[in-house]
Motif scaffolding. Sequence first.
Motif, PDB file in Angstrom:
ATOM      1  N   MET A   1       6.304   1.865  -3.302  1.00 23.60           N
ATOM      2  CA  MET A   1       4.780   1.832  -3.652  1.00 23.60           C
ATOM      3  C   MET A   1       4.786   0.291  -2.256  1.00 23.60           C
ATOM      4  O   MET A   1       5.562  -0.053  -1.420  1.00 23.60           O
ATOM      5  CB  MET A   1       4.650   0.842  -4.262  1.00 23.60           C
ATOM      6  N   MET A   2       3.111   0.914  -1.545  1.00 25.22           N
ATOM      7  CA  MET A   2       3.044   0.155  -0.589  1.00 25.22           C
ATOM      8  C   MET A   2       2.040  -1.069  -1.014  1.00 25.22           C
ATOM      9  O   MET A   2       1.636  -1.294  -2.454  1.00 25.22           O
ATOM     10  CB  MET A   2       1.507   1.107  -0.254  1.00 25.22           C
ATOM     11  N   ARG A   3       2.971  -2.060  -0.793  1.00 26.48           N
ATOM     12  CA  ARG A   3       2.281  -3.768  -0.494  1.00 26.48           C
ATOM     13  C   ARG A   3       1.108  -4.380   0.475  1.00 26.48           C
ATOM     14  O   ARG A   3       1.682  -4.307   1.244  1.00 26.48           O
ATOM     15  CB  ARG A   3       3.470  -4.950  -0.759  1.00 26.48           C
ATOM     16  N   VAL A   4      -0.013  -4.389  -0.164  1.00 24.42           N
ATOM     17  CA  VAL A   4      -0.874  -5.061   1.140  1.00 24.42           C
ATOM     18  C   VAL A   4      -1.548  -6.144   0.787  1.00 24.42           C
ATOM     19  O   VAL A   4      -1.743  -6.914  -0.129  1.00 24.42           O
ATOM     20  CB  VAL A   4      -1.904  -3.554   1.164  1.00 24.42           C
ATOM     21  N   GLY A   5      -0.796  -7.228   1.772  1.00 26.44           N
ATOM     22  CA  GLY A   5      -1.245  -8.441   2.164  1.00 26.44           C
ATOM     23  C   GLY A   5      -2.875  -8.974   2.058  1.00 26.44           C
ATOM     24  O   GLY A   5      -3.356  -8.609   3.680  1.00 26.44           O
ATOM     25  N   LEU A   6      -3.678  -9.674   0.891  1.00 25.26           N
ATOM     26  CA  LEU A   6      -4.631 -10.135   1.103  1.00 25.26           C
ATOM     27  C   LEU A   6      -5.180 -11.544   1.262  1.00 25.26           C
ATOM     28  O   LEU A   6      -4.880 -11.993   0.687  1.00 25.26           O
ATOM     29  CB  LEU A   6      -6.176  -9.668  -0.017  1.00 25.26           C
ATOM     30  N   ALA A   7      -5.099 -11.725   3.045  1.00 27.59           N
ATOM     31  CA  ALA A   7      -5.744 -13.415   3.325  1.00 27.59           C
ATOM     32  C   ALA A   7      -6.664 -13.913   1.926  1.00 27.59           C
ATOM     33  O   ALA A   7      -7.525 -13.037   2.420  1.00 27.59           O
ATOM     34  CB  ALA A   7      -5.986 -13.410   3.870  1.00 27.59           C
ATOM     35  N   GLN A  28      -4.332   9.269  -4.327  1.00 30.47           N
ATOM     36  CA  GLN A  28      -3.154   9.060  -5.750  1.00 30.47           C
ATOM     37  C   GLN A  28      -1.726   8.744  -5.120  1.00 30.47           C
ATOM     38  O   GLN A  28      -0.130   8.946  -4.337  1.00 30.47           O
ATOM     39  CB  GLN A  28      -3.129  10.876  -6.364  1.00 30.47           C
ATOM     40  N   HIS A  29      -1.704   7.317  -4.199  1.00 28.88           N
ATOM     41  CA  HIS A  29      -0.476   6.461  -4.104  1.00 28.88           C
ATOM     42  C   HIS A  29      -0.683   5.687  -4.433  1.00 28.88           C
ATOM     43  O   HIS A  29      -1.511   4.516  -5.009  1.00 28.88           O
ATOM     44  CB  HIS A  29      -1.043   5.624  -1.962  1.00 28.88           C
ATOM     45  N   ASP A  30       0.313   4.683  -4.605  1.00 25.74           N
ATOM     46  CA  ASP A  30       0.344   3.343  -5.319  1.00 25.74           C
ATOM     47  C   ASP A  30       1.052   2.398  -4.731  1.00 25.74           C
ATOM     48  O   ASP A  30       1.426   2.429  -3.219  1.00 25.74           O
ATOM     49  CB  ASP A  30       2.286   3.510  -5.715  1.00 25.74           C
ATOM     50  N   SER A  45       7.956  -8.114   2.053  1.00 25.46           N
ATOM     51  CA  SER A  45       8.153  -7.130   1.620  1.00 25.46           C
ATOM     52  C   SER A  45       6.777  -6.224   1.641  1.00 25.46           C
ATOM     53  O   SER A  45       6.292  -5.422   0.646  1.00 25.46           O
ATOM     54  CB  SER A  45       8.305  -7.315  -0.327  1.00 25.46           C
ATOM     55  N   ILE A  46       6.240  -7.276   2.257  1.00 24.22           N
ATOM     56  CA  ILE A  46       4.509  -7.372   2.568  1.00 24.22           C
ATOM     57  C   ILE A  46       4.272  -6.057   3.841  1.00 24.22           C
ATOM     58  O   ILE A  46       5.055  -6.319   4.306  1.00 24.22           O
ATOM     59  CB  ILE A  46       3.478  -8.021   2.798  1.00 24.22           C
ATOM     60  N   HIS A  47       3.700  -4.558   2.779  1.00 24.49           N
ATOM     61  CA  HIS A  47       3.499  -4.066   4.838  1.00 24.49           C
ATOM     62  C   HIS A  47       2.251  -3.971   5.272  1.00 24.49           C
ATOM     63  O   HIS A  47       2.446  -3.389   6.291  1.00 24.49           O
ATOM     64  CB  HIS A  47       3.907  -1.831   3.869  1.00 24.49           C
ATOM     65  N   GLY A  48       1.368  -4.706   4.849  1.00 27.37           N
ATOM     66  CA  GLY A  48       0.104  -4.535   5.874  1.00 27.37           C
ATOM     67  C   GLY A  48      -1.065  -5.985   5.368  1.00 27.37           C
ATOM     68  O   GLY A  48       0.044  -5.822   4.811  1.00 27.37           O
ATOM     69  N   LEU A  49      -1.095  -6.213   6.866  1.00 28.67           N
ATOM     70  CA  LEU A  49      -2.338  -7.294   6.044  1.00 28.67           C
ATOM     71  C   LEU A  49      -3.722  -7.204   6.149  1.00 28.67           C
ATOM     72  O   LEU A  49      -4.185  -6.177   7.038  1.00 28.67           O
ATOM     73  CB  LEU A  49      -1.999  -8.425   6.687  1.00 28.67           C
ATOM     74  N   ILE A  50      -4.871  -8.066   5.169  1.00 35.44           N
ATOM     75  CA  ILE A  50      -5.618  -7.645   5.479  1.00 35.44           C
ATOM     76  C   ILE A  50      -6.366  -9.038   5.553  1.00 35.44           C
ATOM     77  O   ILE A  50      -6.220  -9.851   4.641  1.00 35.44           O
ATOM     78  CB  ILE A  50      -7.120  -6.932   4.733  1.00 35.44           C
ATOM     79  N   LEU A  51      -7.194  -9.431   6.933  1.00 32.24           N
ATOM     80  CA  LEU A  51      -7.707 -10.816   6.788  1.00 32.24           C
ATOM     81  C   LEU A  51      -9.728 -10.635   7.088  1.00 32.24           C
ATOM     82  O   LEU A  51     -10.037  -9.845   7.414  1.00 32.24           O
ATOM     83  CB  LEU A  51      -7.804 -11.150   8.204  1.00 32.24           C
ATOM     84  N   PRO A  52      -9.632 -10.569   5.530  1.00 39.47           N
ATOM     85  CA  PRO A  52     -11.437 -10.146   4.955  1.00 39.47           C
ATOM     86  C   PRO A  52     -12.237 -11.444   6.438  1.00 39.47           C
ATOM     87  O   PRO A  52     -11.686 -12.576   6.738  1.00 39.47           O
ATOM     88  CB  PRO A  52     -11.831 -10.430   3.993  1.00 39.47           C
TER      89      PRO A  52
END
Length: 94
Positions: A1-7, A28-30, A45-52
């Motif tokens: 499972m991919m974990r995406v961090g969202l600020a 169809q991705h977790d 454990s975070i695989h990527g980040l998004i800063l909106p």
Amino acid sequence: MMRVGLAMLQGARYEHEEAILSIAKELQHDVEVVQLRKGDDLNASIHGLILPGGESTTMRIASRFEGLLDSIYNWMNQYPNRPVLGTCAGAILL
């Protein structure tokens, strides 16, 4: 499972989360979206980040109390090969 961090600083936070989960379902991705509200929420454990987007000065002020921006910058230095997306003011902060 991919974990995406969202600020969760300001701006289109929930719209970004909805878009991520929608495309993950379509492909169809977790994917788990981790809402980052304080510095301690961000870890290996975070695989990527998004800063909106939002307003960059307000985002800086909002992050001071919980140290989120400092943790984001430290995480990016520690994991330079992991993706980071900044949209609008999020890109300015980067």
